[in-house]
Design a protein around this motif. Structure first.
Motif, short mmCIF file in Angstrom:
data_model
loop_
_atom_site.label_atom_id
_atom_site.label_comp_id
_atom_site.label_asym_id
_atom_site.label_seq_id
_atom_site.Cartn_x
_atom_site.Cartn_y
_atom_site.Cartn_z
N GLU A 26 52.00 38.63 34.69
CA GLU A 26 53.05 39.24 35.50
C GLU A 26 53.46 40.60 34.94
N MET A 27 53.52 40.70 33.63
CA MET A 27 53.90 41.98 33.01
C MET A 27 52.85 43.06 33.29
N TYR A 28 51.58 42.70 33.22
CA TYR A 28 50.54 43.67 33.56
C TYR A 28 50.65 44.13 35.01
N LEU A 29 50.94 43.20 35.90
CA LEU A 29 51.07 43.55 37.32
C LEU A 29 52.30 44.42 37.57
N VAL A 30 53.40 44.11 36.91
CA VAL A 30 54.61 44.92 37.06
C VAL A 30 54.34 46.34 36.56
N LEU A 45 45.12 51.75 36.78
CA LEU A 45 43.80 51.13 36.83
C LEU A 45 43.46 50.42 35.53
N ALA A 46 43.84 51.01 34.40
CA ALA A 46 43.58 50.38 33.11
C ALA A 46 44.25 49.01 33.04
N ASP A 47 45.51 48.92 33.50
CA ASP A 47 46.23 47.64 33.45
C ASP A 47 45.63 46.61 34.40
N ILE A 48 45.37 47.01 35.64
CA ILE A 48 44.87 46.04 36.62
C ILE A 48 43.45 45.61 36.24
N ILE A 76 46.95 46.43 43.98
CA ILE A 76 47.79 45.82 42.95
C ILE A 76 48.71 44.77 43.57
N LEU A 77 49.29 45.08 44.71
CA LEU A 77 50.18 44.12 45.38
C LEU A 77 49.41 42.89 45.86
N ARG A 80 48.88 40.84 42.83
CA ARG A 80 50.15 40.20 42.48
C ARG A 80 50.33 38.94 43.32
N ARG A 81 50.02 39.05 44.60
CA ARG A 81 50.16 37.90 45.49
C ARG A 81 49.23 36.76 45.08
N LYS A 82 48.01 37.09 44.69
CA LYS A 82 47.04 36.06 44.30
C LYS A 82 47.35 35.50 42.92
#
Length: 143
Positions: A26-30, A45-48, A76-77, A80-82
């Motif tokens: 969750e933190m990576y997605l935020v 892009l690096a985080d996702i 990204i959204l 997040r949903r998945k």
């Protein structure tokens, strides 16, 4: 399955202990979402991609390389949903995303017919407990 309704029964962690905190994914997605909204495409892009690289086998993982900020935010959204399924976060995501004009509706069909919750409908606001209204002197959420 009962009466054609599929119910989920399980734990996020797989243990008997309940987990109520924020998790690393969750933190990576935020952070990826925030970076994308700031126009920092490479960092987002690096985080996702780091998150997705942990989801797939290394031989099948294909890093995202989106350069359009709007498309990257959409990706990204979607992730997040998945990724955050069954964590109780979708309701608040829908509310905040609709405030920016995403126009997400919820439609459910049941024995009583079809029910639609349109974007920014007052029914997205959960009624406050009556004792809170009385003690704090605040207005009830619209219905």
């Amino acid at each position: 399955m009962t009466n054609s309704i599929i119910n989920f029964k399980g734990q996020y962690t797989g243990s008997n202990n309940l987990f109520g905190g924020i998790a690393t994914d969750e933190m990576y997605l935020v952070r990826a979402e925030c970076l994308a909204r700031e126009g920092k495409i490479a960092e987002a892009l690096a985080d996702i991609n780091l998150l997705l690289s942990k989801r797939y086998k290394s031989t099948s993982f294909m890093p995202l390389s989106e350069t359009n900020i709007s498309n990257l935010l959409d990706l990204i959204l979607l992730e997040r949903r998945k990724e955050l399924l069954f964590r109780g976060l979708r309701w608040m995501d829908i509310k905040r995303l609709n405030l920016e004009g995403r126009m997400i509706s919820l439609i459910r069909e049941g024995a009583d017919g079809k029910v639609e919750l349109k974007p920014n409908d007052n029914r997205f606001a959960i009624p406050l407990p009556e004792d809170i209204i009385r003690l704090a002197g605040v207005e009830q959420n619209p219905r």
